[in-house]
Design a protein around this motif. Sequence first.
Motif, PDB file in Angstrom:
ATOM      1  N   VAL A  13       2.904   7.215  -8.263  1.00 41.47           N
ATOM      2  CA  VAL A  13       1.969   7.068  -7.168  1.00 41.47           C
ATOM      3  C   VAL A  13       2.603   7.618  -5.907  1.00 41.47           C
ATOM      4  N   LEU A  14       2.001   8.615  -5.309  1.00 40.75           N
ATOM      5  CA  LEU A  14       2.509   9.168  -4.067  1.00 40.75           C
ATOM      6  C   LEU A  14       2.189   8.217  -2.931  1.00 40.75           C
ATOM      7  N   ASP A  37       9.541  -6.223 -16.226  1.00 40.43           N
ATOM      8  CA  ASP A  37       8.577  -7.075 -15.561  1.00 40.43           C
ATOM      9  C   ASP A  37       7.993  -6.456 -14.307  1.00 40.43           C
ATOM     10  N   TYR A  38       8.653  -5.459 -13.742  1.00 36.99           N
ATOM     11  CA  TYR A  38       8.214  -4.940 -12.448  1.00 36.99           C
ATOM     12  C   TYR A  38       7.287  -3.747 -12.614  1.00 36.99           C
ATOM     13  N   GLU A  39       6.204  -3.788 -11.853  1.00 35.05           N
ATOM     14  CA  GLU A  39       5.246  -2.700 -11.806  1.00 35.05           C
ATOM     15  C   GLU A  39       5.292  -2.076 -10.416  1.00 35.05           C
ATOM     16  N   PRO A  40       4.848  -0.829 -10.281  1.00 37.52           N
ATOM     17  CA  PRO A  40       4.943  -0.143  -8.990  1.00 37.52           C
ATOM     18  C   PRO A  40       3.847  -0.566  -8.011  1.00 37.52           C
ATOM     19  N   THR A  41       3.734  -1.861  -7.799  1.00 35.76           N
ATOM     20  CA  THR A  41       2.764  -2.400  -6.851  1.00 35.76           C
ATOM     21  C   THR A  41       3.491  -3.301  -5.864  1.00 35.76           C
ATOM     22  N   ILE A 264      13.795   7.376   6.084  1.00 43.09           N
ATOM     23  CA  ILE A 264      12.639   8.167   6.530  1.00 43.09           C
ATOM     24  C   ILE A 264      11.388   7.893   5.691  1.00 43.09           C
ATOM     25  N   GLY A 265      11.367   6.864   4.871  1.00 48.84           N
ATOM     26  CA  GLY A 265      10.171   6.566   4.087  1.00 48.84           C
ATOM     27  C   GLY A 265       8.943   6.279   4.922  1.00 48.84           C
ATOM     28  N   LYS A 266       9.156   5.875   6.167  1.00 43.69           N
ATOM     29  CA  LYS A 266       8.030   5.592   7.060  1.00 43.69           C
ATOM     30  C   LYS A 266       7.280   6.852   7.460  1.00 43.69           C
ATOM     31  N   HIS A 267       7.943   8.001   7.373  1.00 46.76           N
ATOM     32  CA  HIS A 267       7.393   9.209   7.989  1.00 46.76           C
ATOM     33  C   HIS A 267       6.939  10.282   7.013  1.00 46.76           C
ATOM     34  N   VAL A 268       7.303  10.188   5.738  1.00 52.72           N
ATOM     35  CA  VAL A 268       6.981  11.274   4.807  1.00 52.72           C
ATOM     36  C   VAL A 268       6.387  10.712   3.520  1.00 52.72           C
ATOM     37  N   ALA A 269       5.767  11.594   2.755  1.00 48.80           N
ATOM     38  CA  ALA A 269       5.239  11.200   1.448  1.00 48.80           C
ATOM     39  C   ALA A 269       6.395  10.871   0.502  1.00 48.80           C
ATOM     40  N   HIS A 270       6.162   9.920  -0.407  1.00 52.96           N
ATOM     41  CA  HIS A 270       7.213   9.525  -1.348  1.00 52.96           C
ATOM     42  C   HIS A 270       6.592   8.799  -2.529  1.00 52.96           C
ATOM     43  N   ASN A 271       7.421   8.477  -3.469  1.00 53.93           N
ATOM     44  CA  ASN A 271       6.992   7.763  -4.677  1.00 53.93           C
ATOM     45  C   ASN A 271       7.884   6.536  -4.878  1.00 53.93           C
ATOM     46  N   SER A 272       8.175   5.864  -3.782  1.00 54.08           N
ATOM     47  CA  SER A 272       9.198   4.821  -3.795  1.00 54.08           C
ATOM     48  C   SER A 272       8.821   3.604  -4.636  1.00 54.08           C
ATOM     49  N   HIS A 273       7.542   3.253  -4.695  1.00 52.33           N
ATOM     50  CA  HIS A 273       7.176   2.075  -5.488  1.00 52.33           C
ATOM     51  C   HIS A 273       7.460   2.304  -6.973  1.00 52.33           C
ATOM     52  N   GLU A 274       7.178   3.515  -7.437  1.00 52.45           N
ATOM     53  CA  GLU A 274       7.492   3.853  -8.827  1.00 52.45           C
ATOM     54  C   GLU A 274       9.007   3.823  -9.045  1.00 52.45           C
ATOM     55  N   CYS A 298      12.723   2.814   2.015  1.00 51.69           N
ATOM     56  CA  CYS A 298      12.051   3.502   0.915  1.00 51.69           C
ATOM     57  C   CYS A 298      10.550   3.304   1.076  1.00 51.69           C
ATOM     58  N   SER A 299      10.171   2.047   1.109  1.00 54.21           N
ATOM     59  CA  SER A 299       8.776   1.656   1.341  1.00 54.21           C
ATOM     60  C   SER A 299       8.738   0.769   2.563  1.00 54.21           C
ATOM     61  N   THR A 300       7.700   0.903   3.372  1.00 51.15           N
ATOM     62  CA  THR A 300       7.560   0.031   4.530  1.00 51.15           C
ATOM     63  C   THR A 300       6.940  -1.311   4.153  1.00 51.15           C
ATOM     64  N   GLU A 301       6.527  -1.455   2.885  1.00 45.67           N
ATOM     65  CA  GLU A 301       5.798  -2.658   2.477  1.00 45.67           C
ATOM     66  C   GLU A 301       6.635  -3.657   1.679  1.00 45.67           C
ATOM     67  N   VAL A 302       7.654  -3.193   0.995  1.00 46.51           N
ATOM     68  CA  VAL A 302       8.500  -4.081   0.203  1.00 46.51           C
ATOM     69  C   VAL A 302       9.958  -3.673   0.385  1.00 46.51           C
ATOM     70  N   ARG A 303      10.834  -4.663   0.346  1.00 51.59           N
ATOM     71  CA  ARG A 303      12.262  -4.402   0.508  1.00 51.59           C
ATOM     72  C   ARG A 303      13.035  -5.644   0.112  1.00 51.59           C
ATOM     73  N   ASP A 304      14.336  -5.448  -0.137  1.00 48.29           N
ATOM     74  CA  ASP A 304      15.225  -6.581  -0.380  1.00 48.29           C
ATOM     75  C   ASP A 304      15.951  -7.002   0.884  1.00 48.29           C
ATOM     76  N   PHE A 305      16.087  -6.077   1.821  1.00 53.88           N
ATOM     77  CA  PHE A 305      16.698  -6.429   3.100  1.00 53.88           C
ATOM     78  C   PHE A 305      16.237  -5.441   4.162  1.00 53.88           C
ATOM     79  N   VAL A 306      16.279  -5.895   5.399  1.00 54.12           N
ATOM     80  CA  VAL A 306      15.868  -5.108   6.555  1.00 54.12           C
ATOM     81  C   VAL A 306      17.107  -4.481   7.181  1.00 54.12           C
TER      82      VAL A 306
END
Length: 753
Positions: A13-14, A37-41, A264-274, A298-306
């Motif tokens: 998923v882009l 167990d983990y899905e790219p959501t 730079i995940g905030k600024h460009v297209a990526h496939n970080s969830h996958e 990587c993703s602005t929506e999920v992370r393990d640390f800030v």
Amino acid sequence: MITRRAASAVAGVLVAGSVLGAAGPAGSEPAAGPSGDYEPTVQSLSQHETPDWFTDAKLGFFIHWGPYSVPAYAPPGGGARPGSDVYAEWYWYEMNQPGSPTYEHHAATYGEDVPYDRFIEEWQPDEFDPREWLDLFVEGGAEYFVLVSKHHDGVALWDTDTTDRDTVALGPERDLVAELFTAAEDYPLKTGLYYSLAEWYHPAGGWDPLHGTGLAEGPVNPYTGEAVPYTGYAPVGDEVMDHQYPQMLELVDRFDPDIIWCDIGKHVAHNSHELMAYYYNQAENRPDPKEVAVNDRCSTEVRDFVTREYRNQPAIDPKPWEATRGIGRSFGYNAEEGPEVYLTADQLIDSFVDTVSKNGNLLLNIGPMADGTIPDIQADRIRELGAWLDVNGEAIRGSTYWHHADDVNSNVPVRYTVKDGDLYVTALQWPGEELTLSGDIPMARGSSVTLLGSDGERLPWRRDGEVVTVTMPGAGAAATSSRHAYTFQISTPGSGDVKDAVHSTMELPDDADRGQPFTATVTATNPGSRTSSDVRVALDVPAGWSVRPSRANLGDLPPDGSGTAEFVVTPALDAATDQYTVTAQTSAGRLSQVIGGKVVVGFESVVDVVAPEKLRPAVMAVEGAEYYVDRDVTISALPASLRGATLIRGANDDKRVTDPEYLVLDARTELTLYVGLDPRGAPENGDWWPGWVEELGFESTGEEIAVAGDPGQPTLQLYALDRVVDAGERIVLGGNGATTGSSGSYVTIAVEH
């Protein structure tokens, strides 16, 4: 398609910035790899927990090393972008900005016909010894390291399958990632890889940070406008799915890092969830599972640390976070930086302790020179940090935060941590003959205070109202082998974990009238997992005041439960205009704590604050008064002539405001007006003090206000208006006008004439 070498088919998923976008190319299949167990959501990835090893580690080293280490240049004033940082690793981007200092430097030093990619060929890391690096990391006290595998210039430091733009096909002709990671197998260090999701001038999708848009073309000569090669580039149909995402899979599969540190995940297209789902599943679904972590870029929506870059959290953040910075002002090695730019060992240790006390890790950057050697000044600072940890590490590694990080009542700056049930207090400078702390420390008659690095002798202590005082050893700082900062361990055997001890807060009005009752509310909280012992609260008020009741019993408090007691307090009819202290002692079992609150009696402001509204009301200028309306920072000492005057607080959020009519005051009486300015903006320092200070006739008094709560700003310099303000006169002052985020706003004090 992938054109250079055979590689796994990839799809997913882009994501453009943080917005889910279109799926991958038609007919493509997900990357072959472990199921799990983990899905790219977002919902699935959010279930991943930050590893305990990461939150316990506290210290890691970051390594920025690339072709940019050859020119090793960044101008002292920053780059072309407004407010940009002094980052040598941004050399290529900065040289492409006509008129910038780097643009001029490159032409004068190398010539207009020399492209950035010449530095790839000139990069010869002949002195690189991965074991020397790793030995230094261990000596410095690190628990992990993060190597930049590819920065925004697109040069990969490993033998990648997607392009020949790497250090095996070009320049060094070495797989630098493999060399370091192979050597690291013999060291007790967790490993991490930084990966930039963006490449400034990638022909299939670059990134222009100045304009916030992608570039459709490759690099050009900034002096002629002619196209130049993107050396090693293998054409791809889709920059993300044929280059970026396959490279990240390579890093996971070949090097098995414990941390993926994107940028730079905030600024460009990526496939970080996958990628994150793949990464988590391959770590979990193996014979010997391992715990891994991903940062927030990587993703602005999920992370393990800030991550926080060149700045710390202003207060405790219970969620995992990491501060990252260089020892100087750049990540990549900058030959322009002299010793005065680098943090001293004292400053470095203070910053580190501050980070840990607020629940953070420090990822401290090292910028090796092009040949692979680490500059002596950086290595020296790292060794000094490691030597400090050798003495004080028990207060750091595996520790957690307490209820507050610092202490407004301490006679020197201190930071608190908790480890194995004990409370640790790290003084950022030697206290002198005594160390004073707030009385809210849970202590009992049998509590002991010892100085780490000393002979372990118990230090005498006493509680006086809202203050705990510890007597220092007769030998002073020489009693400990620690330098730069000094840690005291407070233990109360048999009382459980100090973090689980009942603690209390008190609510008082800011001011009160003589002879008129007000309510003091004390709330006791049990943060532990077990029911507390019987909780008692006693309130103490100044002589001549009355309180009813004077004691309250809240009974046993359940886990995470609270109880509240209300007391009616009446100031004396003849109370002088001043700030008074009300204290509450809370006891549960063997432990007790004392907290204090301040209330002002009889104060009347000598000005009306017309604007801005956020700065209302004016308050009394006294020790302990907060001098910003939006930060927990206080006055610790001020000239006697100003005590009891009217304080118009500043606003930290407004420190860069340049409005010429920012602060508007109406004088109720004749008065003398003062402003307190951040010395970092003085003409001999940052030189951003607003022009109106001189234009209106403010002159230095040579005096200072001492403040607490911000290590970067220990004082405010006082300036007085050179005339008396008339009663009824309107006073208009401009904005603070700071040009840097490392600054503080001004405060205003009015004294009745």
